[in-house]
Design a protein around this motif. Structure first.
Motif, PDB file in Angstrom:
ATOM      1  N   GLU A 113       0.812  -1.166  -0.011  1.00 21.23           N
ATOM      2  CA  GLU A 113       0.086  -0.083  -0.016  1.00 21.23           C
ATOM      3  C   GLU A 113       0.757   1.335  -0.035  1.00 21.23           C
ATOM      4  OE1 GLU A 113      -2.535  -0.377   3.324  1.00 21.23           O
ATOM      5  OE2 GLU A 113      -3.794  -2.092   2.348  1.00 21.23           O
ATOM      6  N   ARG A 114       1.944   1.197   0.821  1.00 22.10           N
ATOM      7  CA  ARG A 114       2.917   2.514   0.844  1.00 22.10           C
ATOM      8  C   ARG A 114       3.540   2.500  -0.567  1.00 22.10           C
ATOM      9  NH1 ARG A 114       6.350   5.278   4.255  1.00 22.10           N
ATOM     10  NH2 ARG A 114       7.447   6.725   3.287  1.00 22.10           N
ATOM     11  N   LEU A 115       3.955   1.714  -1.068  1.00 24.53           N
ATOM     12  CA  LEU A 115       4.552   1.520  -2.615  1.00 24.53           C
ATOM     13  C   LEU A 115       3.471   2.208  -3.562  1.00 24.53           C
ATOM     14  CD1 LEU A 115       6.716   0.943  -4.466  1.00 24.53           C
ATOM     15  CD2 LEU A 115       6.205  -1.098  -4.877  1.00 24.53           C
ATOM     16  N   MET A 116       2.115   1.887  -3.571  1.00 27.12           N
ATOM     17  CA  MET A 116       1.282   2.195  -4.473  1.00 27.12           C
ATOM     18  C   MET A 116       1.061   3.773  -4.219  1.00 27.12           C
ATOM     19  SD  MET A 116      -0.050   1.090  -7.090  1.00 27.12           S
ATOM     20  CE  MET A 116       0.127   2.465  -7.949  1.00 27.12           C
ATOM     21  N   SER A 117       1.114   4.279  -2.933  1.00 26.00           N
ATOM     22  CA  SER A 117       0.855   5.682  -2.498  1.00 26.00           C
ATOM     23  C   SER A 117       2.020   6.564  -3.162  1.00 26.00           C
ATOM     24  CB  SER A 117       0.611   5.746  -1.160  1.00 26.00           C
ATOM     25  OG  SER A 117       0.669   7.120  -0.654  1.00 26.00           O
ATOM     26  N   ASP A 118       3.030   5.708  -2.952  1.00 24.75           N
ATOM     27  CA  ASP A 118       4.368   6.485  -3.386  1.00 24.75           C
ATOM     28  C   ASP A 118       4.411   6.830  -4.923  1.00 24.75           C
ATOM     29  OD1 ASP A 118       5.413   7.030  -0.816  1.00 24.75           O
ATOM     30  OD2 ASP A 118       6.573   5.110  -0.712  1.00 24.75           O
ATOM     31  N   VAL A 119       3.975   6.009  -5.383  1.00 23.69           N
ATOM     32  CA  VAL A 119       4.104   5.901  -7.065  1.00 23.69           C
ATOM     33  C   VAL A 119       3.208   6.891  -7.594  1.00 23.69           C
ATOM     34  CG1 VAL A 119       3.612   4.433  -9.209  1.00 23.69           C
ATOM     35  CG2 VAL A 119       5.148   3.325  -7.468  1.00 23.69           C
ATOM     36  N   ASN A 120       2.082   6.817  -6.950  1.00 24.34           N
ATOM     37  CA  ASN A 120       0.804   7.938  -7.275  1.00 24.34           C
ATOM     38  C   ASN A 120       1.443   9.177  -7.063  1.00 24.34           C
ATOM     39  OD1 ASN A 120      -1.029   6.108  -8.233  1.00 24.34           O
ATOM     40  ND2 ASN A 120      -1.902   5.671  -6.201  1.00 24.34           N
ATOM     41  N   ASP A 121       2.163   9.301  -5.924  1.00 26.28           N
ATOM     42  CA  ASP A 121       2.792  10.943  -5.582  1.00 26.28           C
ATOM     43  C   ASP A 121       3.751  11.168  -6.667  1.00 26.28           C
ATOM     44  OD1 ASP A 121       3.302  13.024  -4.390  1.00 26.28           O
ATOM     45  OD2 ASP A 121       4.186  12.156  -2.612  1.00 26.28           O
TER      46      ASP A 121
END
Length: 277
Positions: free
Chosen positions: A134-142
């Motif tokens: 979940e953190r990785l996906m959030s960072d990629v979106n950011d």
């Protein structure tokens, strides 16, 4: 595809300050920098899509699918690292290795692809990986959002051609980056793709003055691509994947160092040739 007016204006503004020192007219750099931004945005879109599929597999507990999607997701990031690394916080969160943390894989702040790599390929489990996915996906979106309005520094773009090959020499050839999955050749290809794209975009600006330089660079790129082709799982198709790096002999690994280093050194002169040092 129409180039957004704000992209052209941003590129022109960033180049204006270089007029007094540039070896080429500042406006000559507008088109290659703009085209490079479009290349980065395209790869970011694909990176986001592939990372979503990867992280969904992790959260679903599908170990085989998550392992299969790990390397194909990362290749898009490896192509655009000169820009991704401008956001140091996200680059660390997405792509740092355990060596960057005092407590290694046990460090609670260690996140991103390589934290997931450890779980998926070393522990061979998705247990407890949801939070990292979940953190990785959030960072990629950011990252995708931040790059949209970024004015690309010409010196970072042009210098990125050499930086990508230096990274291959420093972390890919040794096998330290993907030490658990042994998917280093995917990353190698991504860095090579990104470096070559930058070179191709600025090539017309140096070819007339130094055609021999351009010929050497093109020959070196071709030689490295031919070498990587020896490890394709499907002949002539890098998208189908590569032999795992643990099966590449130490002798063959050492043989890669020289050509990669020579190419990196040659590419490191591009900034000076364009007046961007």
């Amino acid at each position: 595809m129409l180039i957004p007016r704000r992209v052209l204006l941003a590129a022109a503004l960033s180049l204006g300050a270089l007029q007094a020192q540039a070896a080429v007219a500042p406006q000559a750099l507008v088109a290659p920098i703009t085209d490079y931004k479009l290349y980065v945005l395209d790869n970011l879109e694909q990176f986001t899509e592939h990372t979503r599929a990867f992280t969904d597999a992790v959260k679903a507990g599908d170990l085989d699918r998550a392992q299969a999607l790990y390397a194909p997701s990362r290749v898009y990031y490896e192509r655009i690292e000169p820009i991704a690394e401008l956001f140091a916080d996200l680059d660390a969160s997405i792509d740092a290795r355990e060596d960057d943390y005092e407590h290694g894989v046990q460090d609670p702040t260690f996140t991103g692809f390589h934290r997931l790599e450890y779980g998926l390929f070393h522990e061979r489990s998705t247990d407890g990986m949801d939070v990292y996915a979940e953190r990785l996906m959030s960072d990629v979106n950011d990252l995708e959002q931040r790059v949209q309005d970024l004015t690309f520094p010409p010196e970072a773009v042009v210098g990125g051609a050499a930086a990508l090959m230096e990274e291959v020499a420093a972390t890919k050839v040794s096998g330290e980056e993907d030490r658990y999955s042994h998917t280093d050749l995917w990353d190698f290809q991504g860095n090579l793709d990104g470096s070559k794209k930058i070179f191709e975009l600025v090539k017309p600006l140096v070819e007339q003055d130094d055609p021999a330089f351009v010929a050497r660079i093109e020959s070196n790129f071709a030689a490295l691509e031919d070498t990587l082709a020896n490890y394709h799982l499907s002949e002539g198709d890098a998208s189908k994947g590569f032999q795992t790096y643990d099966k590449v002999s130490e002798r063959d690994r050492r043989a890669l160092v020289g050509p990669v280093t020579v190419l990196a050194e040659e590419l490191s002169t591009l900034r000076g040739m364009l007046g961007l040092d």
